[in-house]
Design a protein around this motif. Structure first.
Motif, mmCIF file in Angstrom:
data_model
loop_
_atom_site.group_PDB
_atom_site.id
_atom_site.type_symbol
_atom_site.label_atom_id
_atom_site.label_comp_id
_atom_site.label_asym_id
_atom_site.label_seq_id
_atom_site.Cartn_x
_atom_site.Cartn_y
_atom_site.Cartn_z
ATOM 1 N N UNK A 269 0.673 -1.146 0.009
ATOM 2 C CA UNK A 269 0.062 0.194 -0.018
ATOM 3 C C UNK A 269 0.787 1.297 -0.131
ATOM 4 N N UNK A 270 0.461 2.272 -0.618
ATOM 5 C CA UNK A 270 1.138 3.705 -0.399
ATOM 6 C C UNK A 270 0.150 4.576 0.037
ATOM 7 N N UNK A 271 0.681 5.820 0.251
ATOM 8 C CA UNK A 271 -0.276 6.987 0.873
ATOM 9 C C UNK A 271 -0.181 8.171 0.285
ATOM 10 N N UNK A 272 -1.461 8.826 -0.084
ATOM 11 C CA UNK A 272 -1.313 9.923 -0.709
ATOM 12 C C UNK A 272 -1.754 11.031 0.444
ATOM 13 N N UNK A 273 -1.110 12.103 0.554
ATOM 14 C CA UNK A 273 -1.446 12.859 1.629
ATOM 15 C C UNK A 273 -1.457 14.482 1.080
ATOM 16 N N UNK A 274 -1.703 15.162 1.819
ATOM 17 C CA UNK A 274 -2.095 16.730 1.712
ATOM 18 C C UNK A 274 -2.176 17.619 2.676
ATOM 19 N N UNK A 275 -1.333 18.903 2.676
ATOM 20 C CA UNK A 275 -1.472 19.780 3.800
ATOM 21 C C UNK A 275 -1.862 21.142 2.999
ATOM 22 N N UNK A 276 -3.191 21.526 3.438
ATOM 23 C CA UNK A 276 -3.564 22.790 2.861
ATOM 24 C C UNK A 276 -2.900 23.976 3.425
ATOM 25 N N UNK A 281 -5.468 28.964 -0.474
ATOM 26 C CA UNK A 281 -5.327 28.688 -1.803
ATOM 27 C C UNK A 281 -4.375 27.912 -2.386
ATOM 28 N N UNK A 282 -3.379 27.554 -1.604
ATOM 29 C CA UNK A 282 -2.444 26.359 -1.836
ATOM 30 C C UNK A 282 -2.551 25.041 -1.410
ATOM 31 N N UNK A 283 -2.001 23.856 -1.761
ATOM 32 C CA UNK A 283 -2.071 22.856 -1.126
ATOM 33 C C UNK A 283 -0.768 22.232 -1.426
ATOM 34 N N UNK A 284 -0.168 21.625 -0.487
ATOM 35 C CA UNK A 284 1.198 20.768 -0.510
ATOM 36 C C UNK A 284 0.892 19.311 -0.720
ATOM 37 N N UNK A 285 1.233 18.525 -1.512
ATOM 38 C CA UNK A 285 0.891 17.417 -1.604
ATOM 39 C C UNK A 285 1.837 16.234 -1.724
#
Length: 303
Positions: A269-276, A281-285
């Motif tokens: 398994x792998x993870x997709x992650x995000x931090x708004x 207006x911007x999101x680090x992924x």
């Protein structure tokens, strides 16, 4: 956001995508003026098939806006089977140049979304080679090709895209692997993805991608040196942007940049992650594998 995008592009040019190492440039001037044009129907059937492949709960309907990055399942480069190389890719020298480097992968890209394509309508894509460079790294020669795409429909330009392709030398057993990079910890948004042979097969079919590293395990191991089948970089990028859509359903995605850092492999398994961002207006992924190593880094801008 603009400063981040500039930094992102610089980092991409100083990396090798999946290779993950710094390189030194070789002065090289190559002229290559290949262009390509294609028209496609943004069919409901193909959009439904991709939604099913991604386990997207919402079923598309005719007239709906096509989600961002789903245009990658359209505008196929149609190549006869006898026009494919041993790796399953179309042979080089027609549209993409032949740099004398046999291995080829999608390393990253940058996109601007002016508005959505409409499911059920026709659209066109114009493509051209805009940059070619060759460099040398710890693992030998490397080539980088930038392809610029412009997608239009009856209302004008919908998507502008720069696609970065990395060329590499043939795999040599015993070549040391680049040191992995630890992924960021946490992330307000997280989703676990369990890749399967079926998922890879479906995505290959939907994008008309016959690169053998995604379905021929023996080839992937013996000829390209991977421990298992490789999850498509564009599929990982699509899942990252899908994470944004799931968490900000009322916001429009205006731009997206991504860079492959390390192969994502079948079997774990792998993870997709995000931090708004605090600016809203911007999101680090980012994507990370089961050991916590960074496999893809991306940024999105929403409005």
């Amino acid at each position: 956001m603009h400063e981040k995008q500039h930094e992102f592009k610089s980092n991409l040019e100083e990396s090798t995508g999946h290779v993950g190492e710094a390189v030194s440039a070789i002065n090289l001037d190559r002229a290559w003026s290949a262009t390509s044009e294609s028209t496609d129907h943004i069919s409901l059937t193909r959009a439904e098939a991709l939604a099913a492949t991604l386990d997207d709960g919402a079923r598309p309907a005719a007239g709906d806006p096509l989600p961002e990055l789903w245009h990658w399942t359209f505008f196929w480069p149609i190549t006869a089977t006898n026009g494919l190389g041993t790796d399953g890719h179309p042979k080089k020298g027609a549209f993409l140049p032949d740099l004398g480097l046999p291995r080829r992968m999608w390393a990253g890209g940058r996109l601007k979304f002016h508005r959505s394509l409409e499911i059920g309508k026709a659209a066109s894509r114009d493509s051209k080679i805009t940059k070619i460079t060759e460099k040398s790294g710890r693992t030998g020669r490397l080539g980088f090709v930038t392809v610029t795409h412009r997608v239009t429909d009856e209302c004008g330009v919908a998507i502008e895209e720069e696609q970065d392709i990395v060329y590499r030398e043939a795999y040599a057993p015993g070549t040391p692997e680049p040191s992995p990079t630890a992924a960021p910890s946490g992330g307000a948004w997280q989703r676990e993805i369990v890749p399967t042979e079926t998922m890879l097969f479906r995505y290959s079919a939907l994008t008309f991608n016959s690169h053998r590293i995604h379905y021929d395990r023996d080839y992937a191991i013996a000829e390209e040196g991977y421990p298992n089948l490789v999850v498509h970089g564009p599929l990982v990028a699509t899942l990252l942007l899908d994470l944004v859509r799931r968490n900000t359903p009322n916001l429009a995605i205006k731009s997206f940049s991504f860079r492959a850092v390390r192969p994502t492999l079948l079997g774990h398994a792998f993870m997709v992650c995000g931090e708004p961002g605090v600016d809203g207006k911007s999101v680090e992924l980012w994507a990370k594998d089961d050991e916590g190593w960074l496999t893809m880094r991306a940024e999105a801008e929403v409005e």
